[in-house]
Write a protein that holds these residues in place. Sequence first.
Motif, mmCIF file in Angstrom:
data_model
loop_
_atom_site.group_PDB
_atom_site.id
_atom_site.type_symbol
_atom_site.label_atom_id
_atom_site.label_comp_id
_atom_site.label_asym_id
_atom_site.label_seq_id
_atom_site.Cartn_x
_atom_site.Cartn_y
_atom_site.Cartn_z
ATOM 1 N N LYS A 152 0.821 -1.141 -0.337
ATOM 2 C CA LYS A 152 -0.075 0.167 -0.387
ATOM 3 C C LYS A 152 0.837 1.452 0.092
ATOM 4 N N PRO A 153 0.424 2.172 -0.536
ATOM 5 C CA PRO A 153 1.079 3.290 -0.826
ATOM 6 C C PRO A 153 1.244 4.355 1.135
ATOM 7 N N ASN A 154 2.095 4.796 1.029
ATOM 8 C CA ASN A 154 2.565 5.162 2.057
ATOM 9 C C ASN A 154 3.008 4.391 3.750
ATOM 10 N N SER A 155 3.777 3.372 2.993
ATOM 11 C CA SER A 155 4.031 2.220 4.162
ATOM 12 C C SER A 155 5.194 2.507 4.458
ATOM 13 N N GLY A 240 -24.656 12.247 -3.686
ATOM 14 C CA GLY A 240 -24.281 13.048 -4.708
ATOM 15 C C GLY A 240 -23.517 14.530 -4.272
ATOM 16 N N TRP A 241 -22.645 14.421 -2.755
ATOM 17 C CA TRP A 241 -22.683 15.973 -2.116
ATOM 18 C C TRP A 241 -20.645 15.894 -3.572
ATOM 19 N N TYR A 242 -20.519 14.797 -3.321
ATOM 20 C CA TYR A 242 -18.471 14.139 -4.088
ATOM 21 C C TYR A 242 -18.466 12.979 -5.039
ATOM 22 N N PRO A 243 -17.514 13.223 -5.502
ATOM 23 C CA PRO A 243 -17.901 11.872 -6.478
ATOM 24 C C PRO A 243 -17.354 10.837 -5.991
ATOM 25 N N HIS A 244 -17.396 9.717 -6.767
ATOM 26 C CA HIS A 244 -17.073 8.010 -6.401
ATOM 27 C C HIS A 244 -16.029 8.340 -6.332
ATOM 28 N N THR A 245 -15.161 8.517 -7.331
ATOM 29 C CA THR A 245 -13.639 8.634 -6.862
ATOM 30 C C THR A 245 -13.057 9.371 -5.615
ATOM 31 N N ASN A 246 -13.634 9.792 -5.160
ATOM 32 C CA ASN A 246 -13.435 10.104 -3.913
ATOM 33 C C ASN A 246 -13.470 9.541 -2.556
ATOM 34 N N GLN A 247 -14.020 8.253 -3.158
ATOM 35 C CA GLN A 247 -14.752 7.649 -1.836
ATOM 36 C C GLN A 247 -13.949 6.941 -1.027
ATOM 37 N N VAL A 248 -13.998 6.798 0.036
ATOM 38 C CA VAL A 248 -12.895 6.037 0.925
ATOM 39 C C VAL A 248 -13.625 5.334 1.667
ATOM 40 N N GLY A 249 -13.171 4.140 1.314
ATOM 41 C CA GLY A 249 -13.772 2.273 1.690
ATOM 42 C C GLY A 249 -13.594 1.329 1.646
ATOM 43 N N GLN A 250 -14.331 0.175 1.865
ATOM 44 C CA GLN A 250 -14.256 -1.067 1.886
ATOM 45 C C GLN A 250 -14.610 -1.339 0.424
ATOM 46 N N THR A 251 -15.506 -0.359 -0.565
ATOM 47 C CA THR A 251 -16.270 -0.350 -2.438
ATOM 48 C C THR A 251 -15.680 1.204 -2.306
ATOM 49 N N LYS A 253 -11.842 3.229 -2.377
ATOM 50 C CA LYS A 253 -10.311 3.643 -2.316
ATOM 51 C C LYS A 253 -9.649 2.775 -0.739
ATOM 52 N N SER A 254 -8.899 2.882 -0.533
ATOM 53 C CA SER A 254 -8.403 2.552 0.803
ATOM 54 C C SER A 254 -7.124 3.346 0.452
ATOM 55 N N VAL A 255 -6.759 4.131 1.787
ATOM 56 C CA VAL A 255 -5.470 4.861 1.909
ATOM 57 C C VAL A 255 -4.742 5.069 2.923
ATOM 58 N N SER A 256 -3.874 5.311 3.175
ATOM 59 C CA SER A 256 -3.031 4.846 4.686
ATOM 60 C C SER A 256 -2.153 6.423 4.705
ATOM 61 N N PRO A 257 -2.222 7.159 4.366
ATOM 62 C CA PRO A 257 -1.515 8.210 4.807
ATOM 63 C C PRO A 257 -1.305 8.653 5.913
ATOM 64 N N GLN A 258 -0.214 9.910 5.526
ATOM 65 C CA GLN A 258 0.160 10.083 7.319
ATOM 66 C C GLN A 258 -0.757 10.187 9.041
ATOM 67 N N LEU A 259 -2.119 11.649 8.453
ATOM 68 C CA LEU A 259 -2.516 11.991 9.188
ATOM 69 C C LEU A 259 -4.255 12.108 8.079
ATOM 70 N N TYR A 260 -5.272 11.317 8.742
ATOM 71 C CA TYR A 260 -6.047 11.164 8.799
ATOM 72 C C TYR A 260 -6.796 12.565 9.041
ATOM 73 N N ILE A 261 -7.685 13.030 8.304
ATOM 74 C CA ILE A 261 -8.645 14.325 9.115
ATOM 75 C C ILE A 261 -10.128 13.544 8.567
ATOM 76 N N ALA A 262 -11.410 12.677 9.619
ATOM 77 C CA ALA A 262 -12.614 12.673 9.045
ATOM 78 C C ALA A 262 -13.606 13.822 9.972
ATOM 79 N N SER A 263 -13.955 14.615 8.999
ATOM 80 C CA SER A 263 -14.772 15.409 9.868
ATOM 81 C C SER A 263 -16.122 15.523 9.479
#
Length: 320
Positions: A152-155, A240-251, A253-263
């Motif tokens: 995974k990226p950022n590993s 429909g608030w944001y594009p599907h290409t930006n979805q984070v989750g099981q269905t 994209k999987s991300v592993s950044p140094q910092l993740y801010i969930a609002s």
Amino acid sequence: MAEVLVYVDHVDGAVRKPTLELLTLARRIGEPVAVALGSGAANTAAALAEHGAVKVLTHDAAEYADYLVVPKVDALQAAYEAVSPVAVLVPSSAEAKEIAARLAVRIGSGIITDATDLEAGDEGPVATQSAFAASFTTKSRVAKGTPVITVKPNSAAVEAAPAAGAVEALAVVFSEKATGTKVTARTPRESTGRPELTEAAIVVSGGRGVNGAENFSIIENLADSLGAAVGASRAAVDAGWYPHTNQVGQTGKSVSPQLYIASGISGAIQHRAGMQTSKTIVAINKDAEAPIFDLVDYGVVGDLFDVVPQLTEEIKTRKG
């Protein structure tokens, strides 16, 4: 010293960050031999050598651009047969994971996907993975054949380690299946000026609490102040608030950044599966009982419409 094959992810010769991370990991278990394919492959040599590649195998042919996946599998198999490596490392992108899986089948080897760390072991490389939505951490090794491992990226941190980087032409004979699926059209992705979501060191995501597409500018402003990528929960995407290409989750994209801010994200298991391996997690939610607070490093109980703009302004002030 044993050689480790590293598949190079590049765009017209510009090497992408996950490949440089792979070179760092590869040096733990052997000498990295990079495989660069397609247009601009020869131009990758300088960056790869700077980060530890002792050898760069290159091959360019129209098939890599005109057809899907299989030509690259043919080439990586040719490199494997030429080098006889102790492991093959591939970035965990959607295309590269398919390449890795097909290669593992061809060479009769086991495969480990989405590793987050790699170390040398007495019986071969040992990979660290997250399992069951990152509720558990596992250490695994391939018991049969040459390990094929996607990471995974950022590993790993990118570390310079100058090496010879000798460029050699790779001899490739394409199989009959190489031309089975033709690319008929391409549409350039619209640039936002922000980092690629899966590769970003910082990700700022918004969820149901953002309460509308018009309010995502609050999330974008915070992301831009940090030089971050923007993510969204499934609830926000489905609305429909944001594009599907930006979805984070099981269905998504999987991300592993140094910092993740969930609002404004409650922290459903589906979302957690895509971000729980982040190094530092910060949550902003007005519900003190939200599940997201169970896994955060820092939690802010408050209305994101009050907290996020203040945070953005404070970051801008400190940077300015």
